[in-house]
Design an enzyme around this catalytic site. Sequence first.
Site, short mmCIF file in Angstrom:
data_model
loop_
_atom_site.label_atom_id
_atom_site.label_comp_id
_atom_site.label_asym_id
_atom_site.label_seq_id
_atom_site.Cartn_x
_atom_site.Cartn_y
_atom_site.Cartn_z
CE1 TYR A 118 -3.71 -2.55 -1.88
CE2 TYR A 118 -2.89 -4.62 -2.52
CZ TYR A 118 -3.24 -3.48 -2.91
OH TYR A 118 -3.21 -3.09 -4.26
NE ARG A 142 5.00 -1.41 -1.59
CZ ARG A 142 4.74 -2.24 -2.57
NH1 ARG A 142 5.53 -1.66 -3.65
NH2 ARG A 142 4.16 -3.39 -2.72
NE ARG A 189 -20.60 4.38 7.71
CZ ARG A 189 -20.24 5.72 7.38
NH1 ARG A 189 -20.56 6.65 8.21
NH2 ARG A 189 -19.97 6.17 6.21
CE LYS A 237 0.47 -3.53 -2.60
NZ LYS A 237 -0.06 -3.26 -3.95
CD GLU A 244 0.84 3.27 -9.71
OE1 GLU A 244 1.70 2.57 -9.53
OE2 GLU A 244 0.26 4.07 -8.98
CG LEU A 258 2.94 0.96 -4.56
CD1 LEU A 258 2.16 1.51 -3.23
CD2 LEU A 258 2.37 -0.57 -4.89
N1 PDD Z 1 0.11 -4.52 -7.09
N2 PDD Z 1 1.37 -0.07 -8.78
C1 PDD Z 1 0.48 -0.45 -8.27
C2 PDD Z 1 -0.92 0.38 -8.26
C3 PDD Z 1 0.11 -1.68 -7.35
O1 PDD Z 1 -1.03 -1.93 -7.06
C4 PDD Z 1 1.25 -2.57 -7.60
C5 PDD Z 1 1.41 -3.86 -6.73
C6 PDD Z 1 2.44 -2.20 -8.15
C7 PDD Z 1 3.92 -2.89 -8.38
O2 PDD Z 1 4.43 -2.79 -7.28
P1 PDD Z 1 5.22 -4.26 -6.77
O3 PDD Z 1 6.37 -4.33 -7.84
O4 PDD Z 1 5.94 -4.02 -5.36
O5 PDD Z 1 4.25 -5.32 -6.64
C8 PDD Z 1 2.53 -0.78 -8.98
C9 PDD Z 1 0.07 -5.68 -6.19
C10 PDD Z 1 0.87 -6.92 -6.68
C11 PDD Z 1 -1.31 -6.29 -6.30
O6 PDD Z 1 -2.19 -5.29 -5.97
O7 PDD Z 1 -1.69 -7.45 -6.73
#
Ligand code: PDD
Length: 299
Positions: free
Chosen positions: A46, A65, A114, A161, A193, A217
Amino acid sequence: MSNGKKADSQTVYFRSADFPSGGFLFKNRVRIAPNDRGFMFADGLYEVVRSYGGRFFGFAEHLARLRHSLAEVGIDFPEIGELPGIAQELVRRNGLETTAAVAYIQLTRGLCERRYPFPTPPVVPTLYIEVNRLLSAAVEAEQGIAAITVPDIRWSRCDIKWLGLLPNVLARQRAVAQGANEAIFVRDGVVTEGTHTNVFGVKAGVVLTHPSDHHILAGITRAQVIQLCRALRLPVEERPILQAELAGLDELFLTSTTGEITPVVVLDSKPVGRGRPGPLTQQLQRAFRDLISSLSQGD
Ligand code: PDD
């Protein structure tokens, strides 16, 4: 994240093996098959992209990405270039041109029996996109939030992601249950993170954040903030912040598409620095805001 619309009036985009032409439809008309590999295996990816007053921010970076994620899991999606146009059309159809909004884009390997191995020949990936009004996070941005630390029990490919967010969900739930807003993962004594955010620390005027590798990420906001640091001549180091260093940090903040730059003022029930948003965090918040306003004015 909500646009205040019910599923029978929110227009979304959907394409799947059952609906290969794809199209715009009301959300309550979307039919995801039980055998979709997203449903069965979380076999999908996603992206979350933000728009300010009808203009998307960093779409090219989000697509890059997504290309990385697709390549790493072996999903072929040559139509990737259509995504910005579809998202823009969803902004229009849902009347979100004058507000902050986020596009949620999900792609799965598609629909088949599946079985673990990839379907041969490959099937049409399932694509789902919705755009929602983004509620203001101004209070968090101004006052800061509380966070907790939790063990990072995720896999070793956090650079992808991936849809499988159960460790993130459990960690965030633990934070909320403790009256905090975010959980920060710690792996082998190193801060990686947050559940949906990247983490930055400030120590003696130096901005620190985990290097971009398989354990985090590569946040689009993270990259933007590093660039802003360079433009503002703030020393920035991509090096791991040790858990043992956390208590001695002067400032701590999170970055994400939805939250932009969010100060953390309480960590594990103890104040961070002076217990209020720090000066470098605020300087970066102002620089980020300036960047966004120049963007919405079409510079
Ligand atoms: N989240 N780390 C993780 C695990 C994330 O899921 C996200 C993004 C980030 C920040 O990445 P960015 O700056 O590209 O949004 C870091 C998104 C916004 C979400 O799941 O809502």
